[in-house]
Design an enzyme around this catalytic site. Sequence first.
Site, PDB file in Angstrom:
ATOM      1  N   TYR A 170       5.090  -2.793  -1.164  1.00 50.27           N
ATOM      2  CA  TYR A 170       5.947  -3.615  -0.299  1.00 50.27           C
ATOM      3  C   TYR A 170       5.244  -3.930   1.023  1.00 50.27           C
ATOM      4  O   TYR A 170       5.172  -5.087   1.443  1.00 50.27           O
ATOM      5  CB  TYR A 170       7.257  -2.861  -0.036  1.00 50.27           C
ATOM      6  CG  TYR A 170       8.170  -3.540   0.955  1.00 50.27           C
ATOM      7  CD1 TYR A 170       8.933  -4.644   0.584  1.00 50.27           C
ATOM      8  CD2 TYR A 170       8.282  -3.076   2.269  1.00 50.27           C
ATOM      9  CE1 TYR A 170       9.773  -5.272   1.489  1.00 50.27           C
ATOM     10  CE2 TYR A 170       9.122  -3.699   3.181  1.00 50.27           C
ATOM     11  CZ  TYR A 170       9.862  -4.792   2.787  1.00 50.27           C
ATOM     12  OH  TYR A 170      10.705  -5.422   3.689  1.00 50.27           O
ATOM     13  N   LYS A 174       3.867  -7.655   2.705  1.00 48.47           N
ATOM     14  CA  LYS A 174       4.247  -8.236   3.993  1.00 48.47           C
ATOM     15  C   LYS A 174       3.007  -8.464   4.869  1.00 48.47           C
ATOM     16  O   LYS A 174       3.002  -9.366   5.709  1.00 48.47           O
ATOM     17  CB  LYS A 174       5.274  -7.335   4.700  1.00 48.47           C
ATOM     18  CG  LYS A 174       6.615  -7.226   3.962  1.00 48.47           C
ATOM     19  CD  LYS A 174       7.330  -8.560   3.853  1.00 48.47           C
ATOM     20  CE  LYS A 174       8.737  -8.420   3.276  1.00 48.47           C
ATOM     21  NZ  LYS A 174       9.450  -9.699   3.166  1.00 48.47           N
TER      22      LYS A 174
END
Length: 247
Positions: A170, A174
């Site tokens: 994750y 980003k």
Amino acid sequence: MNTPSQRRIVLITGANKGIGHATAAQLAKAGMKVLVGARDRARGLAAVEKLRAADADTDVHFLELDVTDDGSVARAAKHIEVEHGGLDVLVNNAGIATGSTAPSQEEVTTMRAIYATNVFGLVAVTRAMLPLLRRAKTARIVNVSSSLASLGLAPRRSAAMPHQNRVFAYSSSKSAVNHFTVRLAIELRDAGILVNSACPGYVATDLNRFSGPRTVEQGAKIIVHLATLPAGGPTGECFDDEGVVEW
Ligand SMILES: NC(=O)c1ccc[n+]([C@@H]2O[C@H](COP(=O)([O-])OP(=O)(O)OC[C@H]3O[C@@H](n4cnc5c(N)ncnc54)[C@H](OP(=O)(O)O)[C@@H]3O)[C@@H](O)[C@H]2O)c1
């Protein structure tokens, strides 16, 4: 109050719940026409009903959009052009954080799934909407990121966040989003389009099983600020409520 034809138009991806939904409510309240992007028709229509029930004057519309489906992305861009005549602001909010694992064999599988939505989907939606945004007078793009993306903060946070390794897929997705923000900001500088990443903070949503201390309204605030920046505002940066977040 802007008349319907004067309203700036914003598309928010993944706006049927969580931070995206709160962003939709706040931008509608600020006088914008809001296109509520949702991959599921029933959830999207229910979200629009909820926004209208909270404020009858609100100018909100459902837009079917699965960011991982190229056909859906192309149809959404066409629909916006034909039905709404243009687009002023894009908020790339849709994101997932499923399947967090300790470093293992599964890591690549997890990364592929997360990158499909958070990175490839975000880039595909942006590319599809760019022709419309380039025609707008004061276009803005907000990419919803996370302070977990920060390479600078990661080593300093490792003591306070021992679970950091488990969210590598994750967090790195980003980081890629942030790199896209920088690249796009440079590409669009001459067109006057401001592009920034927003960090909403640790917000209680489905994404983290409602473990965050912040509300969706608090998380939406920085996104709304960046979506409504005046001309000459910052571009190619990442912001949270406190200011610039280091890369
Ligand atoms: N919560 C936090 O603490 C936090 C912190 C930093 C950054 N963020 C970021 O904030 C953004 C919003 O997250 P949230 O916390 O509000 O989570 P959420 O409540 O789980 O909302 C995520 C939204 O994204 C949508 N979505 C997922 N996959 C999609 C796809 N393929 N196409 C279109 N929409 C899709 C979901 O739709 P469905 O309902 O159909 O699944 C939902 O509307 C994400 O980018 C997240 O990474 C969150």
